[in-house]
Design an enzyme around this catalytic site. Sequence first.
Site, PDB file in Angstrom:
ATOM      1  N   ILE A  12       0.844  -1.203   0.000  1.00 38.03           N
ATOM      2  CA  ILE A  12       0.000   0.000   0.000  1.00 38.03           C
ATOM      3  C   ILE A  12       0.880   1.254   0.000  1.00 38.03           C
ATOM      4  N   ASN A  32      12.749  -1.122   5.951  1.00 37.24           N
ATOM      5  CA  ASN A  32      13.911  -1.999   6.205  1.00 37.24           C
ATOM      6  C   ASN A  32      13.922  -3.213   5.270  1.00 37.24           C
ATOM      7  N   ASN A  35       9.760  -6.874   4.095  1.00 32.72           N
ATOM      8  CA  ASN A  35       8.700  -7.452   3.261  1.00 32.72           C
ATOM      9  C   ASN A  35       8.563  -6.684   1.953  1.00 32.72           C
ATOM     10  N   ILE A  59      12.412   0.820  12.057  1.00 31.78           N
ATOM     11  CA  ILE A  59      11.776   1.673  13.076  1.00 31.78           C
ATOM     12  C   ILE A  59      11.806   1.055  14.479  1.00 31.78           C
ATOM     13  N   LYS A  85       1.882  -7.993   9.011  1.00 29.20           N
ATOM     14  CA  LYS A  85       0.439  -8.030   8.717  1.00 29.20           C
ATOM     15  C   LYS A  85      -0.165  -9.414   8.531  1.00 29.20           C
ATOM     16  N   SER A 125      -7.378  -1.294  10.404  1.00 29.53           N
ATOM     17  CA  SER A 125      -8.032  -2.359   9.635  1.00 29.53           C
ATOM     18  C   SER A 125      -9.466  -2.553  10.117  1.00 29.53           C
ATOM     19  N   TYR A 150      -2.289  -9.904  15.695  1.00 28.21           N
ATOM     20  CA  TYR A 150      -2.238  -8.850  14.676  1.00 28.21           C
ATOM     21  C   TYR A 150      -3.401  -7.867  14.858  1.00 28.21           C
ATOM     22  N   LYS A 154      -3.574  -3.535  16.101  1.00 33.76           N
ATOM     23  CA  LYS A 154      -4.247  -2.379  15.475  1.00 33.76           C
ATOM     24  C   LYS A 154      -5.139  -1.657  16.493  1.00 33.76           C
ATOM     25  N   ASN A 180     -10.773  -4.545   2.355  1.00 32.46           N
ATOM     26  CA  ASN A 180      -9.810  -5.473   1.747  1.00 32.46           C
ATOM     27  C   ASN A 180      -9.134  -4.887   0.506  1.00 32.46           C
ATOM     28  N   PRO A 297     -10.948 -21.053  10.292  1.00 34.31           N
ATOM     29  CA  PRO A 297     -11.245 -20.536  11.637  1.00 34.31           C
ATOM     30  C   PRO A 297     -10.931 -19.043  11.728  1.00 34.31           C
TER      31      PRO A 297
HETATM   32  P1  NAD Z   1       3.585  -4.609   3.358  1.00 37.04           P
HETATM   33  O1  NAD Z   1       4.192  -5.691   4.174  1.00 37.04           O
HETATM   34  O2  NAD Z   1       3.550  -4.790   1.881  1.00 37.04           O
HETATM   35  O3  NAD Z   1       4.308  -3.226   3.656  1.00 37.04           O
HETATM   36  C1  NAD Z   1       4.887  -2.930   4.908  1.00 37.04           C
HETATM   37  C2  NAD Z   1       6.286  -2.389   4.638  1.00 37.04           C
HETATM   38  O4  NAD Z   1       6.872  -2.030   5.885  1.00 37.04           O
HETATM   39  C3  NAD Z   1       7.214  -3.416   3.988  1.00 37.04           C
HETATM   40  O5  NAD Z   1       7.844  -2.821   2.865  1.00 37.04           O
HETATM   41  C4  NAD Z   1       8.213  -3.753   5.083  1.00 37.04           C
HETATM   42  O6  NAD Z   1       9.494  -4.054   4.557  1.00 37.04           O
HETATM   43  C5  NAD Z   1       8.198  -2.498   5.932  1.00 37.04           C
HETATM   44  N1  NAD Z   1       8.523  -2.718   7.340  1.00 37.04           N
HETATM   45  C6  NAD Z   1       8.010  -3.644   8.172  1.00 37.04           C
HETATM   46  N2  NAD Z   1       8.566  -3.534   9.393  1.00 37.04           N
HETATM   47  C7  NAD Z   1       9.439  -2.483   9.334  1.00 37.04           C
HETATM   48  C8  NAD Z   1      10.316  -1.886  10.265  1.00 37.04           C
HETATM   49  N3  NAD Z   1      10.462  -2.337  11.504  1.00 37.04           N
HETATM   50  N4  NAD Z   1      11.055  -0.824   9.868  1.00 37.04           N
HETATM   51  C9  NAD Z   1      10.951  -0.361   8.593  1.00 37.04           C
HETATM   52  N5  NAD Z   1      10.171  -0.894   7.674  1.00 37.04           N
HETATM   53  C10 NAD Z   1       9.405  -1.962   8.030  1.00 37.04           C
HETATM   54  O7  NAD Z   1       2.127  -4.353   3.936  1.00 37.04           O
HETATM   55  P2  NAD Z   1       0.903  -3.538   3.315  1.00 37.04           P
HETATM   56  O8  NAD Z   1      -0.088  -4.507   2.813  1.00 37.04           O
HETATM   57  O9  NAD Z   1       1.408  -2.472   2.428  1.00 37.04           O
HETATM   58  O10 NAD Z   1       0.291  -2.920   4.649  1.00 37.04           O
HETATM   59  C11 NAD Z   1       0.659  -1.642   5.106  1.00 37.04           C
HETATM   60  C12 NAD Z   1      -0.044  -1.340   6.416  1.00 37.04           C
HETATM   61  O11 NAD Z   1      -1.445  -1.459   6.222  1.00 37.04           O
HETATM   62  C13 NAD Z   1       0.299  -2.286   7.559  1.00 37.04           C
HETATM   63  O12 NAD Z   1       0.344  -1.533   8.748  1.00 37.04           O
HETATM   64  C14 NAD Z   1      -0.861  -3.251   7.585  1.00 37.04           C
HETATM   65  O13 NAD Z   1      -1.052  -3.800   8.854  1.00 37.04           O
HETATM   66  C15 NAD Z   1      -2.007  -2.328   7.209  1.00 37.04           C
HETATM   67  N6  NAD Z   1      -3.143  -3.045   6.619  1.00 37.04           N
HETATM   68  C16 NAD Z   1      -2.955  -3.804   5.506  1.00 37.04           C
HETATM   69  C17 NAD Z   1      -4.018  -4.490   4.952  1.00 37.04           C
HETATM   70  C18 NAD Z   1      -3.824  -5.358   3.737  1.00 37.04           C
HETATM   71  O14 NAD Z   1      -4.719  -6.126   3.406  1.00 37.04           O
HETATM   72  N7  NAD Z   1      -2.719  -5.272   3.019  1.00 37.04           N
HETATM   73  C19 NAD Z   1      -5.291  -4.378   5.534  1.00 37.04           C
HETATM   74  C20 NAD Z   1      -5.461  -3.580   6.666  1.00 37.04           C
HETATM   75  C21 NAD Z   1      -4.364  -2.905   7.195  1.00 37.04           C
HETATM   76  C1  UD1 Z   2      -7.649 -10.912   6.383  1.00 33.21           C
HETATM   77  C2  UD1 Z   2      -7.302 -10.868   7.840  1.00 33.21           C
HETATM   78  C3  UD1 Z   2      -7.541  -9.483   8.383  1.00 33.21           C
HETATM   79  C4  UD1 Z   2      -6.811  -8.440   7.551  1.00 33.21           C
HETATM   80  C5  UD1 Z   2      -7.292  -8.590   6.106  1.00 33.21           C
HETATM   81  C6  UD1 Z   2      -6.654  -7.625   5.175  1.00 33.21           C
HETATM   82  C7  UD1 Z   2      -7.777 -13.152   8.635  1.00 33.21           C
HETATM   83  C8  UD1 Z   2      -8.662 -14.006   9.502  1.00 33.21           C
HETATM   84  N1  UD1 Z   2      -8.087 -11.847   8.578  1.00 33.21           N
HETATM   85  O1  UD1 Z   2      -9.017 -10.634   6.259  1.00 33.21           O
HETATM   86  O2  UD1 Z   2      -7.115  -9.400   9.713  1.00 33.21           O
HETATM   87  O3  UD1 Z   2      -7.071  -7.141   8.016  1.00 33.21           O
HETATM   88  O4  UD1 Z   2      -6.976  -9.920   5.668  1.00 33.21           O
HETATM   89  O5  UD1 Z   2      -5.309  -7.960   4.975  1.00 33.21           O
HETATM   90  O6  UD1 Z   2      -6.842 -13.626   8.035  1.00 33.21           O
HETATM   91  N2  UD1 Z   2     -10.479 -16.941   1.169  1.00 33.21           N
HETATM   92  C9  UD1 Z   2     -10.676 -18.139   0.537  1.00 33.21           C
HETATM   93  N3  UD1 Z   2      -9.570 -18.813   0.104  1.00 33.21           N
HETATM   94  C10 UD1 Z   2      -8.299 -18.351   0.267  1.00 33.21           C
HETATM   95  C11 UD1 Z   2      -8.116 -17.106   0.916  1.00 33.21           C
HETATM   96  C12 UD1 Z   2      -9.240 -16.436   1.372  1.00 33.21           C
HETATM   97  O7  UD1 Z   2     -11.797 -18.590   0.371  1.00 33.21           O
HETATM   98  O8  UD1 Z   2      -7.341 -19.033  -0.126  1.00 33.21           O
HETATM   99  C13 UD1 Z   2     -11.668 -16.188   1.622  1.00 33.21           C
HETATM  100  C14 UD1 Z   2     -11.691 -15.922   3.112  1.00 33.21           C
HETATM  101  O9  UD1 Z   2     -12.343 -16.961   3.784  1.00 33.21           O
HETATM  102  C15 UD1 Z   2     -12.480 -14.604   3.160  1.00 33.21           C
HETATM  103  C16 UD1 Z   2     -12.131 -13.908   1.842  1.00 33.21           C
HETATM  104  O10 UD1 Z   2     -11.619 -14.922   0.991  1.00 33.21           O
HETATM  105  O11 UD1 Z   2     -13.833 -14.879   3.158  1.00 33.21           O
HETATM  106  C17 UD1 Z   2     -11.080 -12.827   2.004  1.00 33.21           C
HETATM  107  O12 UD1 Z   2      -9.969 -13.398   2.693  1.00 33.21           O
HETATM  108  P1  UD1 Z   2      -8.618 -12.581   2.970  1.00 33.21           P
HETATM  109  O13 UD1 Z   2      -8.122 -12.014   1.685  1.00 33.21           O
HETATM  110  O14 UD1 Z   2      -7.712 -13.462   3.731  1.00 33.21           O
HETATM  111  O15 UD1 Z   2      -9.091 -11.336   3.827  1.00 33.21           O
HETATM  112  P2  UD1 Z   2      -9.919 -11.328   5.217  1.00 33.21           P
HETATM  113  O16 UD1 Z   2     -10.191 -12.682   5.708  1.00 33.21           O
HETATM  114  O17 UD1 Z   2     -11.067 -10.420   5.014  1.00 33.21           O
END
Ligand code: NAD
Ligand code: UD1
Length: 337
Positions: A12, A32, A35, A59, A85, A125, A150, A154, A180, A297
């Site tokens: 993101i 860093n 990921n 960080i 995450k 989230s 996790y 948040k 999502n 689950p």
């Molecule tokens: P991501 O893992 O792709 O990005 C996180 C970045 O932070 C990575 O590039 C990683 O290298 C860096 N990082 C992690 N720990 C670090 C540290 N200690 N110091 C410096 N850099 C560090 O994840 P994302 O999907 O881009 O998510 C970004 C944020 O959004 C996270 O806080 C995540 O929890 C939140 N979020 C993501 C989702 C999702 O579905 N992707 C949903 C809800 C919330």
């Molecule tokens: C997951 C995380 C949530 C996080 C969010 C965004 C869990 C329980 N929750 O949510 O904390 O904030 O991602 O990163 O992991 N599905 C399948 N087959 C798969 C994968 C997923 O059927 O192989 C279904 C899941 O059951 C769900 C939907 O697809 O109904 C979305 O799943 P996912 O992408 O993992 O997101 P969340 O479960 O919403």
Amino acid sequence: MKILVTGGLGYIGSHTVIALQEKGHEVVIIDNLLNSSIDVLDNITKISGIKPTYENVDIREKDELAKFMDNHLDISGVIHFAAFKAVGESVAKPLDYYENNVAALVYLLREMNKLNSPKFIFSSSCTVYGQAEKLPITEDAPVQKANSPYGNTKQIDEEVIQDHIISGADIQAISLRYFNPIGAHPTALIGELPLGVPQNLVPFVTQTAAGKREKLSVFGGDYPTEDGTCIRDYIHVMDLAEVHVVALEKLLEEDYTTKFDVYNVGTGKGNSVLDVVKTFEEVNDLKLPYAIVDRRPGDVISAYADTTKVEEGLNWKAQRTMADALKDAWAWEQKQS
Ligand code: NAD
Ligand code: UD1
């Protein structure tokens, strides 16, 4: 404005860096690479034509972070993405999650005390709501006990930020509760890079279509929904990126005085897992092997956003469709070896 993006080379974060650059902001990234890959920096530069400043800072390392901040005291805003995450991993390694997602947030906020009235955007989230009683989910739906470390990080983080503000800290913050995020930049130069077997739906779908996985397991076909599969609110990562800039610019307005607020960020539309499969097949003209298996689950049945607050408060609405996102996700997947 000079904006710090922590985790700016991640999924993101990288899209948000582009959105910031498009609005003329100067971006400084710290990441860093735990990921992400340094190649993302070049790809950001290819897309925007501007190379953001980048420093490899962890960080969790207070001294590194302090040194970085001392050299960038002119930062006006911080968008904080850096965190772990993966829900399953957080159950296995809770301390790593509390360290990176909570302790490091504390270090970051402390260092921000050196800045002049900084603005702060936090990545939260929709997981904080658990299975909400009422749908669509509004921001005043109660936060429910998290079912993973996790999710708990948040919830704690939002409290940490609020307590810091209540104590008199000179910051203003917005917490964005993402639904999502899916998809990739339309150039397919940046996107999501899941490590190992993807846990989230869309990366699993695209890897299955690419032949990297045999078939998609649809977790549960007997939920009380129209087609028996779970409902989520899938938002294009480009839309999500843009709302960060909108929220930041709101905080930067002189007459905006709210110290802390939360916004749901989704499209407002719920789609089932089978809707995702069908739309993916249609827009990309291919067949996706899948089988319905047991429930996973911890999954909630249905979660989608009430977007009234973000539409009215930030004057923002998602523009892209799930079909757009699934097309872009597939284009991105095809570029991965
Ligand atoms: P991501 O893992 O792709 O990005 C996180 C970045 O932070 C990575 O590039 C990683 O290298 C860096 N990082 C992690 N720990 C670090 C540290 N200690 N110091 C410096 N850099 C560090 O994840 P994302 O999907 O881009 O998510 C970004 C944020 O959004 C996270 O806080 C995540 O929890 C939140 N979020 C993501 C989702 C999702 O579905 N992707 C949903 C809800 C919330
Ligand atoms: C997951 C995380 C949530 C996080 C969010 C965004 C869990 C329980 N929750 O949510 O904390 O904030 O991602 O990163 O992991 N599905 C399948 N087959 C798969 C994968 C997923 O059927 O192989 C279904 C899941 O059951 C769900 C939907 O697809 O109904 C979305 O799943 P996912 O992408 O993992 O997101 P969340 O479960 O919403």
